[in-house]
Design an enzyme around this catalytic site. Structure first.
Site, PDB file in Angstrom:
ATOM      1  N   CYS A  21       0.819  -1.211   0.000  1.00 51.46           N
ATOM      2  CA  CYS A  21       0.000   0.000   0.000  1.00 51.46           C
ATOM      3  C   CYS A  21       0.856   1.265   0.000  1.00 51.46           C
ATOM      4  CB  CYS A  21      -0.946   0.013   1.199  1.00 51.46           C
ATOM      5  SG  CYS A  21      -0.126  -0.030   2.802  1.00 51.46           S
TER       6      CYS A  21
ATOM      7  N   SER B 102       9.981   2.258   5.966  1.00 54.87           N
ATOM      8  CA  SER B 102       8.524   2.139   6.002  1.00 54.87           C
ATOM      9  C   SER B 102       7.869   3.396   6.551  1.00 54.87           C
ATOM     10  CB  SER B 102       8.111   0.942   6.871  1.00 54.87           C
ATOM     11  OG  SER B 102       8.573  -0.267   6.320  1.00 54.87           O
TER      12      SER B 102
ATOM     13  N   GLU C  51       8.126  -1.490  10.998  1.00 58.98           N
ATOM     14  CA  GLU C  51       6.943  -2.359  10.879  1.00 58.98           C
ATOM     15  C   GLU C  51       7.362  -3.731  10.349  1.00 58.98           C
ATOM     16  OE1 GLU C  51       5.077  -3.347   8.014  1.00 58.98           O
ATOM     17  OE2 GLU C  51       5.750  -2.057   6.382  1.00 58.98           O
TER      18      GLU C  51
ATOM     19  N   GLN D 141       5.642  -6.286   8.888  1.00 59.99           N
ATOM     20  CA  GLN D 141       5.012  -6.933   7.735  1.00 59.99           C
ATOM     21  C   GLN D 141       5.859  -6.859   6.471  1.00 59.99           C
ATOM     22  OE1 GLN D 141       3.411  -4.708   9.647  1.00 59.99           O
ATOM     23  NE2 GLN D 141       1.743  -5.844  10.603  1.00 59.99           N
TER      24      GLN D 141
ATOM     25  N   GLN E 163       6.471  -9.414   3.167  1.00 58.58           N
ATOM     26  CA  GLN E 163       6.079  -8.993   1.815  1.00 58.58           C
ATOM     27  C   GLN E 163       7.254  -9.097   0.844  1.00 58.58           C
ATOM     28  OE1 GLN E 163       4.700  -5.174   3.137  1.00 58.58           O
ATOM     29  NE2 GLN E 163       2.541  -5.765   3.091  1.00 58.58           N
TER      30      GLN E 163
ATOM     31  N   GLY F  77     -11.925  -7.331   4.335  1.00 58.81           N
ATOM     32  CA  GLY F  77     -10.680  -8.007   3.992  1.00 58.81           C
ATOM     33  C   GLY F  77     -10.376  -9.053   5.044  1.00 58.81           C
TER      34      GLY F  77
ATOM     35  N   THR G 126      -3.011  -7.345   7.529  1.00 58.70           N
ATOM     36  CA  THR G 126      -3.284  -6.022   8.098  1.00 58.70           C
ATOM     37  C   THR G 126      -4.617  -6.000   8.829  1.00 58.70           C
ATOM     38  OG1 THR G 126      -1.997  -4.927   6.366  1.00 58.70           O
ATOM     39  CG2 THR G 126      -3.571  -3.570   7.577  1.00 58.70           C
TER      40      THR G 126
END
Length: 425
Positions: free
Chosen positions: A50, A106, A111, A113, A117, A186, A190
């Site tokens: 994102c 980030s 972070e 995540q 990814q 979703g 996240t």
């Protein structure tokens, strides 16, 4: 041929631009093959989140051709990318990848995540057959550095993330979440983090909506939530005080009309909405409604800034780890430059050996004395191997190239010139 990192992120491009060049998970594999065919690359991987879209590649392509390819592939104005992109090559590209994987680049410092990814980007490229030895080695070094950053610093401590920021903002709007209902759209990582943070704050009711009911239920069961399909959102939207959405949909899921209908059923009781998705799940026009507080990932930056101060010191330590990791990477790359030379040397020596062996075989077949043949073979090999180096060394001595002479002494562990003189005396 060199390592290349090209991208745009939350610091260089607006949400409007980022969503234009974002890749969904189903688009990446075909995009990888298109990049190989159309951008002059031999290896490539794509990271799309994102907050960023980045191409990691190995090849001879120039910045302009890469930007042009991306603009044409995503059908966007090339001028937008030229104004908002960044490009790194060689060691700077490796350093950038290490910072990204470690969470130092980030929106939310540290972070966690992003490492997952990036590992996914690596796996997709490998599965697509567009990841060769060069990118593989870079990614492995990047993952090793990121793992050290996580284990040796406190950068991953304290719940600071886009998900946490969204919940923090909700708490500012609704001081007591124990009386509120949240609709989460979703079922990815996240949204799972959002659900966890809301549950920790004692949210009264959670509703999880997803394209497949099974995925919605899988997440809902963890938090005692209700599961619905995306298609059922209009029927349940009026129940939600808080709506947080993060899907991979290429088209908006919530339009102004649907939200207006929900507000009527709520008697215009305010709704708080956070759209974390890129491209956006909620039409921008929804924010024009008087009773809606709509925030996007860009709006979360202020909340995030307030929660990241505790990670600044850890980031300094992480930078030191990255510098150390980069030095290892550069050393490995320099070592690779010797591979071709070593290979050529071996091939040359092998060819000379075969020539002399063939002569020896013929001599033995002709009845020559084996001992004499062996002695001649050894003498010939020595002469053949040393003829060209000896000629070059004589020339180097005549030209005063002492560095070459010292290098040869080092290569073959020969005594220095002074030591040789001492031994003779």
């Amino acid at each position: 041929m060199t390592l290349i990192a090209l991208g745009i992120n939350h610091n260089t491009a607006s949400l409007d631009v980022r969503e234009k060049v974002a890749f969904s998970s189903t688009q990446i594999e075909s995009a990888l093959r298109a990049a190989i065919a159309g951008a002059g690359l031999s290896e490539v991987a794509i990271l799309s989140t994102c907050n960023r879209t980045e191409l990691y590649a190995y090849g001879s392509s120039q910045a302009n051709s890469l930007i042009q390819w991306l603009a044409e592939y995503k059908q966007v104005n090339v001028a937008e990318l030229e104004q908002s992109h960044y490009l790194y090559t060689a060691s700077e590209a490796a350093s950038h990848m290490m910072k990204v994987a470690s969470g130092l680049d980030s929106l939310v410092l540290g972070e966690p995540q992003i490492l997952g990814q990036m590992k996914s980007a690596y796996a997709v490229a490998r599965e697509a057959g567009v990841l060769g030895g060069h990118l593989h080695d870079v990614f492995q070094r990047v993952f090793s550095v990121a793992k050290r950053v996580r284990s040796e610093t406190a950068i991953g401590e304290n719940p600071v993330s886009v998900a946490y920021a969204a919940v923090s903002l909700a708490q500012q709007i609704f001081s007591d979440l124990k009386q509120d209902t949240a609709l989460l759209i979703g079922a990815g990582e996240t949204i799972e983090l959002v659900a966890r943070h809301l549950a920790e704050q004692g949210i009264k009711k959670l509703i999880v909506a997803n394209r497949t009911l099974g995925n919605a239920r899988s997440l809902a069961e963890q938090f005692g939530a209700e599961a619905i399909l995306l298609a059922d959102i209009p029927e349940h939207l009026h129940r939600a005080d808080i709506v947080i959405s993060s899907t991979a949909s290429q088209l908006p899921l919530l339009g102004k009309g649907a939200v207006e209908q929900a507000l009527k059923r709520r008697r215009h009781k305010p709704m708080f909405m956070v759209d974390i998705a890129v491209p956006r799940d909620i039409e921008a026009q929804v924010g024009d409604l008087a009773d809606v507080y709509l925030y996007t990932v860009d709006d979360l930056k202020e909340v995030i800034d307030e929660n990241m101060r505790s990670r600044q010191q850890a980031a300094k330590i992480a930078e030191e780890i990255i510098v150390e990791g980069l030095l290892h990477y550069e050393r490995e790359q320099r070592a690779l430059t010797s591979v071709d030379t070593i290979k050529a040397l071996r091939q040359t020596m092998d060819a000379l050996r075969e020539q002399e062996l063939e002569k020896s075989r013929k001599a033995l077949e002709a009845g020559a004395d084996p001992a004499q043949v062996l002695e001649q073979l050894a003498r010939s090999l020595t002469n053949k191997f040393l003829h060209t180096p000896s000629t070059q060394l004589k020339q180097a001595g005549a030209d005063g190239e002492q560095d070459m002479l010292r290098t040869v002494r080092t290569l073959f562990s020969l005594p220095s010139a002074n030591e040789s003189k001492s031994e003779k005396e």
